[in-house]
Enzyme design. Structure first.
Site, PDB file in Angstrom:
ATOM      1  N   HIS A 113       0.113  -7.529  -4.304  1.00 28.70           N
ATOM      2  CA  HIS A 113       0.007  -6.949  -5.640  1.00 28.70           C
ATOM      3  C   HIS A 113      -0.367  -8.010  -6.667  1.00 28.70           C
ATOM      4  O   HIS A 113      -1.134  -7.729  -7.611  1.00 28.70           O
ATOM      5  CB  HIS A 113       1.303  -6.267  -6.074  1.00 28.70           C
ATOM      6  N   HIS A 172      -0.339 -12.719 -15.533  1.00 30.08           N
ATOM      7  CA  HIS A 172      -1.424 -12.208 -16.386  1.00 30.08           C
ATOM      8  C   HIS A 172      -1.829 -13.211 -17.461  1.00 30.08           C
ATOM      9  O   HIS A 172      -3.010 -13.494 -17.656  1.00 30.08           O
ATOM     10  CB  HIS A 172      -0.998 -10.897 -17.045  1.00 30.08           C
TER      11      HIS A 172
END
Length: 314
Positions: free
Chosen positions: A234, A261
Protein backbone atom coordinates in the site's frame (compact mmCIF):
# COMPACT_ATOMS: atom_id res chain seq x y z
CA UNK A 1 0.19 8.15 -27.17
CA UNK A 2 -1.90 10.06 -24.64
CA UNK A 3 -4.99 8.30 -23.28
CA UNK A 4 -8.29 9.01 -21.57
CA UNK A 5 -11.38 7.00 -20.61
CA UNK A 6 -13.98 5.92 -23.16
CA UNK A 7 -16.78 7.03 -20.84
CA UNK A 8 -17.27 8.52 -17.40
CA UNK A 9 -17.25 6.37 -14.26
CA UNK A 10 -18.88 7.29 -10.94
CA UNK A 11 -18.19 6.39 -7.31
CA UNK A 12 -19.99 7.02 -4.01
CA UNK A 13 -18.71 6.66 -0.47
CA UNK A 14 -17.37 8.58 2.49
CA UNK A 15 -14.15 10.45 3.09
CA UNK A 16 -11.68 8.51 5.25
CA UNK A 17 -10.74 11.48 7.41
CA UNK A 18 -13.78 13.78 7.17
CA UNK A 19 -16.43 11.05 7.33
CA UNK A 20 -18.47 13.16 4.89
CA UNK A 21 -20.46 11.60 2.03
CA UNK A 22 -18.65 11.97 -1.27
CA UNK A 23 -19.57 11.50 -4.92
CA UNK A 24 -16.76 11.35 -7.46
CA UNK A 25 -16.96 11.06 -11.25
CA UNK A 26 -14.00 10.56 -13.59
CA UNK A 27 -14.78 12.09 -17.00
CA UNK A 28 -12.91 11.70 -20.30
CA UNK A 29 -10.86 14.76 -21.24
CA UNK A 30 -9.20 16.03 -24.44
CA UNK A 31 -5.55 15.86 -25.44
CA UNK A 32 -3.27 18.00 -23.28
CA UNK A 33 -5.86 18.41 -20.52
CA UNK A 34 -3.93 16.46 -17.90
CA UNK A 35 -5.60 15.37 -14.67
CA UNK A 36 -7.74 18.08 -13.08
CA UNK A 37 -9.96 17.88 -9.97
CA UNK A 38 -13.11 20.01 -9.83
CA UNK A 39 -14.99 20.81 -6.60
CA UNK A 40 -18.59 20.98 -7.87
CA UNK A 41 -20.08 21.60 -4.42
CA UNK A 42 -18.80 25.16 -4.63
CA UNK A 43 -20.37 28.04 -6.57
CA UNK A 44 -18.77 28.60 -8.94
CA UNK A 45 -17.03 25.24 -9.22
CA UNK A 46 -13.27 25.36 -8.54
CA UNK A 47 -10.61 23.46 -10.50
CA UNK A 48 -7.41 22.17 -8.90
CA UNK A 49 -4.84 20.74 -11.34
CA UNK A 50 -3.32 17.46 -10.14
CA UNK A 51 0.23 18.76 -10.02
CA UNK A 52 2.96 18.74 -7.36
CA UNK A 53 2.94 22.47 -6.62
CA UNK A 54 -0.78 22.34 -5.69
CA UNK A 55 -0.04 20.03 -2.72
CA UNK A 56 0.12 21.30 0.86
CA UNK A 57 1.76 19.31 3.67
CA UNK A 58 -0.58 16.87 5.41
CA UNK A 59 0.48 13.98 7.66
CA UNK A 60 -1.86 11.17 6.60
CA UNK A 61 -3.02 11.91 3.05
CA UNK A 62 -2.24 13.97 -0.04
CA UNK A 63 -4.01 17.30 0.23
CA UNK A 64 -4.48 19.49 -2.85
CA UNK A 65 -4.76 23.26 -2.33
CA UNK A 66 -5.44 25.86 -5.02
CA UNK A 67 -3.72 28.56 -2.96
CA UNK A 68 -6.99 30.43 -2.40
CA UNK A 69 -8.47 28.37 0.40
CA UNK A 70 -10.02 25.55 -1.64
CA UNK A 71 -8.69 22.09 -0.81
CA UNK A 72 -9.32 18.48 -1.73
CA UNK A 73 -7.87 15.65 0.32
CA UNK A 74 -6.98 11.97 -0.08
CA UNK A 75 -6.39 12.09 -3.84
CA UNK A 76 -3.58 9.50 -3.82
CA UNK A 77 -5.59 6.33 -4.53
CA UNK A 78 -7.46 7.67 -7.56
CA UNK A 79 -4.23 9.22 -8.85
CA UNK A 80 -2.50 5.84 -8.48
CA UNK A 81 -5.31 4.14 -10.38
CA UNK A 82 -5.04 6.62 -13.26
CA UNK A 83 -1.25 6.24 -13.40
CA UNK A 84 -1.45 2.46 -13.18
CA UNK A 85 -3.91 2.24 -16.06
CA UNK A 86 -2.09 4.79 -18.21
CA UNK A 87 -4.72 7.55 -18.14
CA UNK A 88 -3.16 10.96 -18.87
CA UNK A 89 -6.22 13.16 -19.43
CA UNK A 90 -9.26 13.22 -17.11
CA UNK A 91 -11.57 15.63 -15.34
CA UNK A 92 -12.48 14.40 -11.85
CA UNK A 93 -15.53 16.04 -10.30
CA UNK A 94 -16.05 15.75 -6.53
CA UNK A 95 -18.97 17.13 -4.53
CA UNK A 96 -17.05 17.74 -1.33
CA UNK A 97 -13.65 18.26 0.32
CA UNK A 98 -12.43 14.65 0.20
CA UNK A 99 -12.22 11.78 -2.30
CA UNK A 100 -14.26 8.73 -1.17
CA UNK A 101 -12.09 6.06 0.40
CA UNK A 102 -14.14 3.13 -1.00
CA UNK A 103 -12.40 -0.08 0.20
CA UNK A 104 -9.16 1.69 1.12
CA UNK A 105 -7.30 0.64 -2.03
CA UNK A 106 -7.17 1.66 -5.69
CA UNK A 107 -8.92 -1.50 -6.89
CA UNK A 108 -12.47 -0.07 -7.26
CA UNK A 109 -11.11 2.81 -9.37
CA UNK A 110 -9.01 0.47 -11.53
CA UNK A 111 -11.85 -2.00 -12.01
CA UNK A 112 -14.23 0.74 -13.22
CA UNK A 113 -11.63 2.25 -15.56
CA UNK A 114 -10.93 -1.15 -17.16
CA UNK A 115 -14.65 -1.86 -17.47
CA UNK A 116 -15.45 1.39 -19.26
CA UNK A 117 -12.32 1.14 -21.43
CA UNK A 118 -9.29 3.22 -22.32
CA UNK A 119 -9.20 5.45 -25.39
CA UNK A 120 -5.88 6.17 -27.08
CA UNK A 121 -5.67 9.76 -28.32
CA UNK A 122 -4.01 11.20 -31.38
CA UNK A 123 -1.18 13.02 -29.60
CA UNK A 124 2.27 12.03 -28.47
CA UNK A 125 3.01 11.55 -24.80
CA UNK A 126 5.96 13.14 -23.02
CA UNK A 127 7.70 11.63 -20.01
CA UNK A 128 9.99 13.16 -17.39
CA UNK A 129 13.45 11.58 -17.38
CA UNK A 130 15.43 11.93 -14.16
CA UNK A 131 19.07 12.69 -15.05
CA UNK A 132 20.77 12.49 -11.67
CA UNK A 133 19.88 11.45 -8.10
CA UNK A 134 17.75 13.74 -5.98
CA UNK A 135 17.07 12.94 -2.33
CA UNK A 136 15.25 14.34 0.70
CA UNK A 137 15.60 13.15 4.30
CA UNK A 138 13.95 13.58 7.68
CA UNK A 139 15.53 11.67 10.53
CA UNK A 140 15.82 8.02 9.49
CA UNK A 141 13.30 8.46 6.67
CA UNK A 142 14.33 9.32 3.13
CA UNK A 143 13.03 9.34 -0.42
CA UNK A 144 15.17 9.35 -3.54
CA UNK A 145 14.75 9.57 -7.30
CA UNK A 146 17.60 8.25 -9.44
CA UNK A 147 17.98 7.65 -13.20
CA UNK A 148 16.26 4.61 -14.77
CA UNK A 149 14.76 3.70 -18.15
CA UNK A 150 11.32 3.08 -16.66
CA UNK A 151 9.55 3.64 -13.35
CA UNK A 152 10.77 1.42 -10.54
CA UNK A 153 9.62 1.62 -6.92
CA UNK A 154 11.69 0.27 -4.03
CA UNK A 155 10.15 0.68 -0.59
CA UNK A 156 10.97 -0.33 2.99
CA UNK A 157 8.90 0.09 6.14
CA UNK A 158 9.48 -0.76 9.81
CA UNK A 159 6.74 -0.98 12.44
CA UNK A 160 6.89 -2.34 15.96
CA UNK A 161 3.55 -4.18 15.48
CA UNK A 162 4.34 -7.80 14.62
CA UNK A 163 1.46 -7.86 12.12
CA UNK A 164 3.54 -5.46 9.99
CA UNK A 165 7.14 -5.46 11.22
CA UNK A 166 9.86 -4.92 8.59
CA UNK A 167 8.68 -5.19 4.99
CA UNK A 168 10.40 -4.34 1.74
CA UNK A 169 9.49 -4.73 -1.91
CA UNK A 170 10.84 -3.60 -5.27
CA UNK A 171 8.87 -3.51 -8.51
CA UNK A 172 9.44 -2.63 -12.14
CA UNK A 173 6.17 -0.79 -12.74
CA UNK A 174 5.90 -1.73 -16.44
CA UNK A 175 3.63 -4.42 -17.92
CA UNK A 176 0.70 -3.97 -15.58
CA UNK A 177 2.67 -4.51 -12.37
CA UNK A 178 0.54 -1.93 -10.55
CA UNK A 179 -2.65 -3.85 -11.34
CA UNK A 180 -1.24 -7.26 -10.42
CA UNK A 181 0.83 -6.34 -7.39
CA UNK A 182 -0.41 -3.15 -5.74
CA UNK A 183 -3.90 -2.00 -6.71
CA UNK A 184 -5.90 -4.03 -4.17
CA UNK A 185 -3.66 -3.26 -1.16
CA UNK A 186 -5.50 -1.22 1.46
CA UNK A 187 -4.52 1.65 3.69
CA UNK A 188 -3.58 0.55 7.19
CA UNK A 189 -3.19 1.86 10.71
CA UNK A 190 -2.49 0.70 14.23
CA UNK A 191 -5.38 0.37 16.68
CA UNK A 192 -3.42 2.52 19.15
CA UNK A 193 -3.44 5.40 16.66
CA UNK A 194 -7.17 5.40 15.87
CA UNK A 195 -8.34 7.28 18.97
CA UNK A 196 -5.53 9.82 18.64
CA UNK A 197 -6.44 10.46 14.98
CA UNK A 198 -10.12 10.92 15.83
CA UNK A 199 -9.29 13.35 18.62
CA UNK A 200 -7.49 15.36 15.96
CA UNK A 201 -10.44 15.28 13.58
CA UNK A 202 -9.02 12.52 11.36
CA UNK A 203 -10.13 8.99 10.40
CA UNK A 204 -13.77 9.93 11.09
CA UNK A 205 -14.87 7.78 8.14
CA UNK A 206 -12.52 4.90 8.84
CA UNK A 207 -13.87 1.40 9.48
CA UNK A 208 -12.54 -2.14 9.52
CA UNK A 209 -13.95 -2.43 5.98
CA UNK A 210 -11.97 0.42 4.40
CA UNK A 211 -8.68 0.07 6.28
CA UNK A 212 -6.49 -2.68 7.66
CA UNK A 213 -6.31 -2.16 11.43
CA UNK A 214 -3.61 -4.01 13.37
CA UNK A 215 -2.98 -4.43 17.08
CA UNK A 216 0.36 -6.00 17.83
CA UNK A 217 0.37 -9.35 16.04
CA UNK A 218 -3.39 -9.24 15.36
CA UNK A 219 -5.13 -8.08 12.20
CA UNK A 220 -8.50 -6.77 13.38
CA UNK A 221 -10.09 -6.22 9.97
CA UNK A 222 -12.44 -9.03 8.83
CA UNK A 223 -10.84 -11.45 6.40
CA UNK A 224 -7.31 -10.55 7.41
CA UNK A 225 -4.72 -9.47 4.86
CA UNK A 226 -4.99 -9.62 1.08
CA UNK A 227 -1.20 -10.04 0.93
CA UNK A 228 1.20 -10.96 3.69
CA UNK A 229 3.10 -7.76 2.87
CA UNK A 230 -0.01 -5.67 2.17
CA UNK A 231 1.32 -2.74 4.20
CA UNK A 232 4.42 -2.12 2.09
CA UNK A 233 2.40 -2.72 -1.08
CA UNK A 234 0.00 0.00 0.00
CA UNK A 235 2.88 2.39 0.66
CA UNK A 236 4.03 1.69 -2.91
CA UNK A 237 0.47 2.35 -4.14
CA UNK A 238 0.52 5.70 -2.33
CA UNK A 239 3.91 6.52 -3.83
CA UNK A 240 2.57 5.72 -7.31
CA UNK A 241 -0.25 8.21 -6.81
CA UNK A 242 1.96 10.88 -5.29
CA UNK A 243 4.57 10.53 -8.05
CA UNK A 244 1.79 10.90 -10.65
CA UNK A 245 1.54 14.50 -9.44
CA UNK A 246 4.75 15.14 -11.40
CA UNK A 247 2.30 15.78 -14.24
CA UNK A 248 3.70 13.14 -16.60
CA UNK A 249 5.11 9.60 -16.36
CA UNK A 250 8.47 9.44 -14.61
CA UNK A 251 11.49 7.58 -15.93
CA UNK A 252 13.20 7.02 -12.62
CA UNK A 253 13.77 4.70 -9.72
CA UNK A 254 11.97 5.83 -6.57
CA UNK A 255 13.46 4.59 -3.30
CA UNK A 256 11.47 5.17 -0.13
CA UNK A 257 12.49 4.28 3.41
CA UNK A 258 9.81 5.09 5.97
CA UNK A 259 8.66 7.77 3.53
CA UNK A 260 5.15 9.19 3.32
CA UNK A 261 3.01 11.59 1.31
CA UNK A 262 4.69 14.79 2.49
CA UNK A 263 8.18 13.44 1.87
CA UNK A 264 7.34 12.29 -1.66
CA UNK A 265 5.99 15.75 -2.43
CA UNK A 266 9.15 17.33 -1.01
CA UNK A 267 11.10 15.05 -3.34
CA UNK A 268 9.18 16.25 -6.40
CA UNK A 269 9.71 19.85 -5.34
CA UNK A 270 13.45 19.19 -5.00
CA UNK A 271 13.52 17.55 -8.44
CA UNK A 272 11.79 20.40 -10.25
CA UNK A 273 13.79 23.03 -8.36
CA UNK A 274 16.91 21.74 -10.15
CA UNK A 275 16.62 22.04 -13.95
CA UNK A 276 19.80 19.96 -14.36
CA UNK A 277 18.18 16.96 -12.64
CA UNK A 278 15.49 16.24 -15.23
CA UNK A 279 14.39 16.69 -18.84
CA UNK A 280 11.33 16.13 -21.02
CA UNK A 281 11.41 13.17 -23.39
CA UNK A 282 8.92 12.37 -26.15
CA UNK A 283 7.85 8.76 -25.79
CA UNK A 284 8.94 6.46 -28.60
CA UNK A 285 6.90 3.25 -29.07
CA UNK A 286 9.61 1.31 -27.23
CA UNK A 287 9.60 3.73 -24.31
CA UNK A 288 5.81 3.82 -24.20
CA UNK A 289 5.75 0.04 -23.78
CA UNK A 290 7.75 0.44 -20.56
CA UNK A 291 5.33 2.87 -18.91
CA UNK A 292 2.83 1.85 -16.22
CA UNK A 293 -0.46 0.96 -17.87
CA UNK A 294 1.00 0.38 -21.34
CA UNK A 295 -1.00 -2.17 -23.35
CA UNK A 296 -2.77 -3.52 -20.28
CA UNK A 297 -6.00 -4.10 -22.20
CA UNK A 298 -4.12 -6.16 -24.78
CA UNK A 299 -1.89 -8.24 -22.54
CA UNK A 300 -3.58 -8.58 -19.17
CA UNK A 301 -7.36 -8.68 -19.36
CA UNK A 302 -7.41 -12.33 -20.40
CA UNK A 303 -4.65 -13.28 -17.97
CA UNK A 304 -5.41 -15.44 -14.94
CA UNK A 305 -3.82 -12.82 -12.69
CA UNK A 306 -6.32 -10.26 -13.95
CA UNK A 307 -9.20 -12.64 -13.31
CA UNK A 308 -8.01 -12.93 -9.73
CA UNK A 309 -7.60 -9.16 -9.55
CA UNK A 310 -11.17 -8.61 -10.75
CA UNK A 311 -12.48 -10.81 -7.93
CA UNK A 312 -10.39 -8.94 -5.36
CA UNK A 313 -11.63 -5.61 -6.65
CA UNK A 314 -15.32 -6.42 -6.18
Amino acid sequence: MQATLKDKVAFSGVGLHSGASAQLVIHPAPVGHGIVFRRIDLTPAVDIPAIWDQVTPSPLCTLMDNGQGVTLSTVEHVMAALAGTGIHNALITVDGPEVPILDGSAAPFVDAILETGIERQNAQLRAIRVLRPVEVRQGEAFARLSPADHLEIDFQIDFTDAAIGHQEKRLDMANGAFLRELADSRTFCRASDVEMMRQNGLALGGTYLNAVVVDGAQVLSPGGLRHQDEAVRHKMLDATGDLALAGAPLLARYTGHRAGHAMTNRLLRALFADPTAWTWEVCSPDLEDRLPGARITEHLLADADMAAFAVAAE
